[in-house]
Design a protein around this motif. Structure first.
Motif, short mmCIF file in Angstrom:
data_model
loop_
_atom_site.label_atom_id
_atom_site.label_comp_id
_atom_site.label_asym_id
_atom_site.label_seq_id
_atom_site.Cartn_x
_atom_site.Cartn_y
_atom_site.Cartn_z
N PHE A 13 0.83 -1.20 0.00
CA PHE A 13 0.00 0.00 0.00
C PHE A 13 0.87 1.26 0.00
O PHE A 13 0.62 2.21 -0.75
N MET A 14 1.91 1.30 0.84
CA MET A 14 2.79 2.46 0.90
C MET A 14 3.54 2.64 -0.42
O MET A 14 3.73 3.77 -0.88
N VAL A 52 2.04 9.54 -5.76
CA VAL A 52 2.50 10.89 -5.42
C VAL A 52 3.58 11.34 -6.38
O VAL A 52 3.55 12.46 -6.91
N ILE A 90 1.03 4.21 -2.89
CA ILE A 90 0.80 5.63 -2.59
C ILE A 90 2.02 6.45 -3.00
O ILE A 90 1.89 7.52 -3.60
#
Length: 148
Positions: free
Chosen positions: A16-17, A24, A20
């Motif tokens: 998930f990180m 970004v 993300i």
């Protein structure tokens, strides 16, 4: 190596990180996702806002309003008959909210009580029309959102 629920949670969080972080970086570096302020020099325009309010108030004192409609030639604007068209000076600004590259400005040149914005300059969709003009030492401002 033995898999348990703790390792699954850690791997899920890492995935998930990573997702993300990828989003970004993509959104901040890709020119397709570049979003600027709605108008250039926003803060300088904000300081002159009171004169804009006064000019819009002057429009309300006219007996009839400026009206617009779509015609085969383009967008037709009808000015009130009480205004002497030879004494009007100003410009017309067309703002396209979806693409600032399509924005353009024209000098205010009336034929009779009418102004035609040519069809070849307008694409289908939403436009914001702003007409700023001066008549008998008074400033007037007309704003309208249209769907062409």
């Amino acid at each position: 190596m033995k898999w348990n629920w703790g390792k699954g949670i850690v791997l899920g969080m890492l995935a998930f990180m990573t997702f993300i972080l990828y989003m970004v970086i993509t959104m901040s570096t890709d020119k397709n996702y570049s979003h600027d302020l709605v108008t250039e020099e926003y803060y300088a325009k904000e300081m002159a806002y009171q004169t804009e309010i006064d000019a819009e108030t002057n429009m309300q004192y006219l007996s009839t309003k400026i009206t617009g409609k779509k015609t085969p030639e383009g967008w037709l604007l009808n000015f009130p008959k009480e205004l002497e068209t030879q004494m009007i000076t100003g410009n017309v600004f067309l703002y396209r909210p979806s693409n600032k590259k399509l924005d353009f400005e024209l000098p205010l040149k009336l034929s009779g009580q009418n102004l035609v914005i040519p069809d070849n300059m307008l694409l289908d969709g939403r436009w914001n029309i702003t007409i700023a003009f001066k008549f008998q030492d008074k400033n007037y401002l007309y704003k309208e959102s249209i769907t062409y």
